[in-house]
Scaffold this motif. Structure first.
Motif, PDB file in Angstrom:
ATOM      1  N   HIS A 112       0.821  -1.214   0.000  1.00 42.37           N
ATOM      2  CA  HIS A 112       0.000   0.000   0.000  1.00 42.37           C
ATOM      3  C   HIS A 112       0.854   1.264   0.000  1.00 42.37           C
ATOM      4  CE1 HIS A 112      -3.880  -2.011   0.559  1.00 42.37           C
ATOM      5  NE2 HIS A 112      -3.239  -2.837   1.344  1.00 42.37           N
ATOM      6  N   CYS A 113       2.140   1.126   0.308  1.00 43.16           N
ATOM      7  CA  CYS A 113       3.026   2.284   0.359  1.00 43.16           C
ATOM      8  C   CYS A 113       3.627   2.607  -1.002  1.00 43.16           C
ATOM      9  CB  CYS A 113       4.141   2.032   1.376  1.00 43.16           C
ATOM     10  SG  CYS A 113       5.109   3.492   1.786  1.00 43.16           S
ATOM     11  N   VAL A 114       3.454   1.723  -1.977  1.00 49.42           N
ATOM     12  CA  VAL A 114       4.009   1.955  -3.306  1.00 49.42           C
ATOM     13  C   VAL A 114       3.191   3.031  -4.017  1.00 49.42           C
ATOM     14  CG1 VAL A 114       4.466   0.944  -5.568  1.00 49.42           C
ATOM     15  CG2 VAL A 114       4.956  -0.366  -3.498  1.00 49.42           C
ATOM     16  N   ASP A 115       3.878   4.045  -4.508  1.00 49.92           N
ATOM     17  CA  ASP A 115       3.221   5.138  -5.211  1.00 49.92           C
ATOM     18  C   ASP A 115       3.321   4.944  -6.722  1.00 49.92           C
ATOM     19  OD1 ASP A 115       1.924   7.465  -5.800  1.00 49.92           O
ATOM     20  OD2 ASP A 115       3.547   8.797  -5.225  1.00 49.92           O
ATOM     21  N   ASP A 145       5.748   7.165   1.445  1.00 52.21           N
ATOM     22  CA  ASP A 145       6.480   7.795   2.544  1.00 52.21           C
ATOM     23  C   ASP A 145       7.741   8.490   2.042  1.00 52.21           C
ATOM     24  OD1 ASP A 145       8.153   5.709   1.991  1.00 52.21           O
ATOM     25  OD2 ASP A 145       7.987   4.741   3.941  1.00 52.21           O
ATOM     26  N   LEU A 146       7.850   8.607   0.698  1.00 52.52           N
ATOM     27  CA  LEU A 146       8.872   9.377  -0.004  1.00 52.52           C
ATOM     28  C   LEU A 146      10.237   8.695  -0.056  1.00 52.52           C
ATOM     29  CD1 LEU A 146       7.953  12.969   1.235  1.00 52.52           C
ATOM     30  CD2 LEU A 146       7.096  11.714  -0.743  1.00 52.52           C
ATOM     31  N   ARG A 147      10.301   7.411   0.235  1.00 55.13           N
ATOM     32  CA  ARG A 147      11.525   6.667  -0.041  1.00 55.13           C
ATOM     33  C   ARG A 147      11.605   6.363  -1.537  1.00 55.13           C
ATOM     34  NH1 ARG A 147      11.248   1.501   3.638  1.00 55.13           N
ATOM     35  NH2 ARG A 147       9.039   1.743   3.121  1.00 55.13           N
ATOM     36  N   VAL A 148      12.811   6.200  -2.028  1.00 55.65           N
ATOM     37  CA  VAL A 148      13.035   5.831  -3.428  1.00 55.65           C
ATOM     38  C   VAL A 148      14.008   4.660  -3.458  1.00 55.65           C
ATOM     39  CG1 VAL A 148      13.863   6.565  -5.690  1.00 55.65           C
ATOM     40  CG2 VAL A 148      12.653   8.189  -4.225  1.00 55.65           C
ATOM     41  N   PHE A 149      13.619   3.558  -4.102  1.00 55.51           N
ATOM     42  CA  PHE A 149      14.439   2.359  -4.210  1.00 55.51           C
ATOM     43  C   PHE A 149      14.858   2.155  -5.661  1.00 55.51           C
ATOM     44  CE2 PHE A 149      12.220   1.684  -0.282  1.00 55.51           C
ATOM     45  CZ  PHE A 149      13.086   0.944   0.514  1.00 55.51           C
ATOM     46  N   HIS A 150      16.118   1.808  -5.862  1.00 50.53           N
ATOM     47  CA  HIS A 150      16.646   1.476  -7.184  1.00 50.53           C
ATOM     48  C   HIS A 150      17.184   0.052  -7.152  1.00 50.53           C
ATOM     49  CE1 HIS A 150      16.980   5.652  -9.005  1.00 50.53           C
ATOM     50  NE2 HIS A 150      16.568   5.878  -7.763  1.00 50.53           N
ATOM     51  N   PHE A 151      16.724  -0.777  -8.083  1.00 44.77           N
ATOM     52  CA  PHE A 151      17.185  -2.163  -8.158  1.00 44.77           C
ATOM     53  C   PHE A 151      17.728  -2.444  -9.556  1.00 44.77           C
ATOM     54  CE2 PHE A 151      13.701  -2.229  -5.007  1.00 44.77           C
ATOM     55  CZ  PHE A 151      14.415  -2.675  -3.902  1.00 44.77           C
ATOM     56  N   VAL A 480       5.534   8.757  12.539  1.00 41.53           N
ATOM     57  CA  VAL A 480       5.192   7.333  12.571  1.00 41.53           C
ATOM     58  C   VAL A 480       3.698   7.140  12.337  1.00 41.53           C
ATOM     59  CG1 VAL A 480       5.141   5.268  14.032  1.00 41.53           C
ATOM     60  CG2 VAL A 480       7.137   6.762  14.060  1.00 41.53           C
ATOM     61  N   LEU A 481       2.889   8.053  12.866  1.00 39.01           N
ATOM     62  CA  LEU A 481       1.448   7.964  12.640  1.00 39.01           C
ATOM     63  C   LEU A 481       1.119   8.120  11.157  1.00 39.01           C
ATOM     64  CD1 LEU A 481      -1.281   7.665  14.062  1.00 39.01           C
ATOM     65  CD2 LEU A 481      -1.361  10.147  14.297  1.00 39.01           C
ATOM     66  N   SER A 482       1.816   9.016  10.474  1.00 41.82           N
ATOM     67  CA  SER A 482       1.588   9.175   9.034  1.00 41.82           C
ATOM     68  C   SER A 482       2.014   7.927   8.267  1.00 41.82           C
ATOM     69  CB  SER A 482       2.341  10.399   8.510  1.00 41.82           C
ATOM     70  OG  SER A 482       3.741  10.187   8.489  1.00 41.82           O
ATOM     71  N   ASP A 483       3.075   7.268   8.724  1.00 41.35           N
ATOM     72  CA  ASP A 483       3.504   6.018   8.076  1.00 41.35           C
ATOM     73  C   ASP A 483       2.479   4.909   8.255  1.00 41.35           C
ATOM     74  OD1 ASP A 483       5.853   7.182   7.217  1.00 41.35           O
ATOM     75  OD2 ASP A 483       7.048   6.438   8.903  1.00 41.35           O
ATOM     76  N   SER A 484       1.751   4.935   9.369  1.00 41.92           N
ATOM     77  CA  SER A 484       0.774   3.880   9.662  1.00 41.92           C
ATOM     78  C   SER A 484      -0.388   3.864   8.680  1.00 41.92           C
ATOM     79  CB  SER A 484       0.234   4.052  11.092  1.00 41.92           C
ATOM     80  OG  SER A 484       1.277   4.000  12.037  1.00 41.92           O
ATOM     81  N   LEU A 485      -0.565   4.952   7.929  1.00 36.50           N
ATOM     82  CA  LEU A 485      -1.622   4.981   6.913  1.00 36.50           C
ATOM     83  C   LEU A 485      -1.435   3.885   5.879  1.00 36.50           C
ATOM     84  CD1 LEU A 485      -1.849   8.823   6.213  1.00 36.50           C
ATOM     85  CD2 LEU A 485      -3.677   7.413   7.149  1.00 36.50           C
ATOM     86  N   ARG A 591      13.628  13.018   5.413  1.00 35.12           N
ATOM     87  CA  ARG A 591      14.381  12.053   6.212  1.00 35.12           C
ATOM     88  C   ARG A 591      15.172  11.047   5.396  1.00 35.12           C
ATOM     89  NH1 ARG A 591       9.385   8.140   8.223  1.00 35.12           N
ATOM     90  NH2 ARG A 591       7.957   8.798   6.587  1.00 35.12           N
ATOM     91  N   TRP A 592      14.794  10.827   4.130  1.00 36.76           N
ATOM     92  CA  TRP A 592      15.498   9.832   3.322  1.00 36.76           C
ATOM     93  C   TRP A 592      16.518  10.479   2.392  1.00 36.76           C
ATOM     94  CZ3 TRP A 592      14.089   6.214   6.232  1.00 36.76           C
ATOM     95  CH2 TRP A 592      12.773   6.024   6.628  1.00 36.76           C
ATOM     96  N   ILE A 593      16.754  11.773   2.537  1.00 37.06           N
ATOM     97  CA  ILE A 593      17.696  12.471   1.660  1.00 37.06           C
ATOM     98  C   ILE A 593      18.911  12.890   2.483  1.00 37.06           C
ATOM     99  CG2 ILE A 593      18.004  14.379   0.034  1.00 37.06           C
ATOM    100  CD1 ILE A 593      15.002  14.471  -0.331  1.00 37.06           C
ATOM    101  N   PRO A 594      20.007  12.157   2.394  1.00 37.90           N
ATOM    102  CA  PRO A 594      21.188  12.477   3.218  1.00 37.90           C
ATOM    103  C   PRO A 594      21.709  13.885   3.007  1.00 37.90           C
ATOM    104  CG  PRO A 594      21.395  10.293   2.261  1.00 37.90           C
ATOM    105  CD  PRO A 594      20.187  10.927   1.625  1.00 37.90           C
TER     106      PRO A 594
END
Length: 693
Positions: A112-115, A145-151, A480-485, A591-594
């Motif tokens: 459900h977190c995949v945009d 949640d604005l993370r970006v994964f590259h595979f 964390v509450l926003s992530d729980s969505l 938070r995911w952008i160093p």
């Protein structure tokens, strides 16, 4: 993923912090393919979770500027999440600790977190959906949640690539049935009924007793009563089984028009005024206005809420001069693109125009408008001593948002953790906010989500950020509450109404799909509320509604007067809403952008250093008291202060820096003279040490 992931939260477990992991390049896998042996990494499944497909020899990229390195492992897809199982666990040490989520690992993505899902074909990035004729060599996943994964799939077997890519696309993009959501499989398998302490628990508002307790707490029981006319949802499936209405309102009127047009109590102020909400009457087939029955009904409601002790009621039509769902959807769609960063180069390329892009998204302006609207209503309740009636089509979107903000500002109980959770339960869950539709959990439309609840949390964060002592929780709790969505093991945010949730369990998951009938267009309930206002208010109440100029003057006087006095954190709380005061919620969005983190900085680091300094001063004072003639030697120990403290980032407890230091490409020569991040950190430590001498 853009940061060495930690999804932190209160009560989270602690795990060792990763040091430098053993990274490999794609060409290294290619040249030494025979030497590569896959390590057995355990996939931890939740109760009821099933493995669907997997692929080996997958490289998860570490997103660096012009450097394609990554961690070798296995990519799997279950009916709950997408997970990458890397072989970097051996690189962990126990020198420092980090917070981790108890349910979701740093390389896990709930379905459900995949945009959005993208594929790279011959260095060209394309959106993936439906059946593919050709499969990509790289897979990019943007998360909600604005993370970006590259595979990298270049060295994965062709059949495994087809299975994993097709599986991920199908299970994240295809329309779903409500009864197929993972939360039902988990609930059936887990059967975990944890005991709760009755003295310290969230009020669920699923019993008449809970509503009576809230009436007593707010001293509203004299003018309002809790009713059970909708028990079993026999009157309206949209309303909760129990709710509160004005005491003089006849119960037979509650069953007319399926619960529409009834003033529902939200909260009572200390001076006796109350905040109410009302949904519009259902639209009639004819277009010549309301029927005589409806007019008679509304006239009765009008007399009820305007007779003593209610007297004056100010109506606030949230459909006319306020936001629309389309406004929220469009603004957030633009806003989130600022944080879905693929690599360092993209980050620095957008840096020069970042503020103009932020302004053009209008997200911060929408936050400001929501806070301003809440302050206006607060002024009516607190200063003018009038009741306020919020109007909306179903009273389940903007009504939830505005009424909740008003209560956070006016009621200190709602600024405690238990009180805030009870507020969300009362106004959003029992208030019938359509989480299932607004978050698009079932993928029933191609449209993006309408993050009304996230907008509310962002507004609350502005208050927490400006007045931290007034709250019993921190911004991490809100994050964390926003992530729980998007974590489908909590049923809280996965239904459109209490009736839908209860009916699913009663009918053993046989509930048919329900669609939201509301349109996100501006004025999507304008016609109904125009008639409602015309008949409910009439000429008499129109005299009681201030003109826009008078309203502006009253608001400004109330706003300036409050901010000119010392803040009482246990009383009324108003935010600053001037342009510069509305800020980006950095912990959630950055938070995911160093590159966006302050190494060794931020509020958490500051507090940590202050505490260490206080402890060191106490220890030195004890030694001074014991050895009054040895002060010179003791002061020489001061430069050692804080050198052993853990390295914190400005976005603690989330992203701990993972990317290898890389110099950004900026249109200035001054940056390079500063050196890399490690040099900056060393200089900072030297500065701190010298400053303490």
């Amino acid at each position: 993923m853009l940061g060495k992931g930690v999804v932190g939260g209160g009560g989270g477990t602690k795990a060792p912090k990763p040091s430098f992991v053993s990274y490999v390049r794609p060409e290294e896998i290619h040249t030494n393919e025979k030497e590569v042996t896959e390590k057995e990494v355990t996939l931890h499944l939740l109760p009821g979770e099933q493995l669907l497909c997997e692929a080996s020899t997958v490289l998860k990229y570490v997103q660096e500027d012009s450097c394609q390195r990554g961690i070798y492992g296995k990519l799997v897809c279950t009916d709950f999440k997408i997970a990458f199982l890397g072989d970097d666990d051996s690189a962990l040490d126990n020198d420092e600790t980090q917070f981790k989520n108890k349910v979701i690992g740093e390389n896990d993505i709930t379905l459900h977190c995949v945009d959005q899902i993208y594929g790279v074909f011959d260095e060209k990035k394309k959106t993936l959906f439906g059946q593919l004729k050709k499969y990509p060599e790289k897979l990019i996943i943007h998360c909600k949640d604005l993370r970006v994964f590259h595979f990298c799939l270049r060295y994965t077997k062709e059949e495994e690539v087809k299975r994993i890519v097709s599986g991920i696309i199908h299970h994240t993009q295809a329309p779903k049935l409500l009864k197929r959501l993972f939360l039902f499989s988990y609930a059936a398998a887990a059967q975990n009924h944890a005991a709760t302490d009755p003295r310290n628990h969230t009020v669920m508002f699923d019993t008449l007793k809970d509503w009576c307790w809230e009436l007593e707490r707010t001293k509203g029981s004299v003018k309002y009563k809790a009713v059970s006319v909708n028990e079993g949802y026999k009157v309206c499936e949209r309303l909760p089984a129990y709710f509160v209405v004005p005491t003089p309102l006849p119960e037979e009127d509650l069953s007319r028009f399926q619960g529409h047009g009834i003033p529902l109590w939200c909260w009572s102020c200390h001076n006796g005024c109350a905040l109410l909400k009302m949904s519009a009457l259902p639209k009639k087939e004819q277009d010549d206005g309301l029927s005589q029955m409806q007019k008679s009904f509304l006239d009765g409601i009008y007399k009820t809420i305007h007779r003593p002790p209610y007297e004056i009621v100010k109506t606030e039509d949230l459909s006319s001069n306020f936001l629309s769902l389309q406004d929220i959807q469009t603004a957030y769609s633009k806003f989130k693109q600022l944080f879905l960063i693929d690599n360092s180069t993209e980050f620095w390329d957008t840096d020069i125009k970042w503020f103009s892009l932020l302004e053009s998204s209008s997200w911060l302006d929408i936050i400001r408008r929501c806070l301003k609207k809440a302050i206006e209503i607060t002024e009516c309740l607190e200063a003018q001593n009038v009741n306020v009636l919020l109007l909306e089509e179903n009273a389940s979107d903007l009504c939830c948002l505005v009424s909740s903000l008003v209560q956070v500002m006016m009621d200190p109980h709602c600024r405690t953790r238990i009180g805030f959770q009870s507020l969300v339960q009362k106004e959003w869950i029992m208030g019938g906010h359509s989480f299932l539709d607004r978050c698009n959990h079932l993928r029933q439309s191609d449209k993006e989500e309408v993050p009304v609840f996230l907008l509310f949390l962002d507004c609350v964060w502005q208050l927490v950020h400006q007045h931290p002592p007034a709250f019993d929780f921190t911004e991490t709790y809100l994050t964390v509450l926003s992530d729980s969505l998007y974590i489908p093991i909590f049923s809280t945010f996965f239904f459109n109404s209490p009736h839908q949730k209860d009916n699913v369990h009663q009918r053993q998951l046989s509930l048919p799909l329900t669609q939201s009938k509301s349109s996100p267009k501006r004025g999507f309930f304008r016609e109904e509320t125009d008639h409602l206002i015309k008949n409910l208010l009439g000429k008499r109440i129109s005299k009681l509604i201030n003109s826009s100029d008078e309203l502006h003057d009253n608001f400004r006087e109330f706003y300036d007067s409050w901010h000119s006095k010392p803040t009482d954190y246990h009383g009324l709380l108003l935010p600053h809403i001037e342009g510069p005061e509305i800020k980006v919620w950095a912990q959630r969005y950055l938070r995911w952008i160093p590159e966006a983190q302050i190494l060794g900085g931020g509020r958490a680091a500051t507090v940590s250093k202050l505490l260490e300094m206080m402890e060191e001063v106490e220890r030195l004072q004890e030694k001074i008291d014991a050895r009054p003639h040895g002060q010179g030697a003791l002061l020489a120990e001061a430069p050692l202060l804080l050198r052993g403290s853990a390295r914190l980032s400005a976005l603690f407890p989330f992203a701990l820096l993972q990317r290898h230091p890389s110099k950004p490409v900026l249109p200035t020569s001054g940056w390079k003279a500063l050196g890399d991040e490690e040099d900056l950190a060393k200089r900072e430590d030297e500065f701190v040490d010298l400053g303490d001498v």
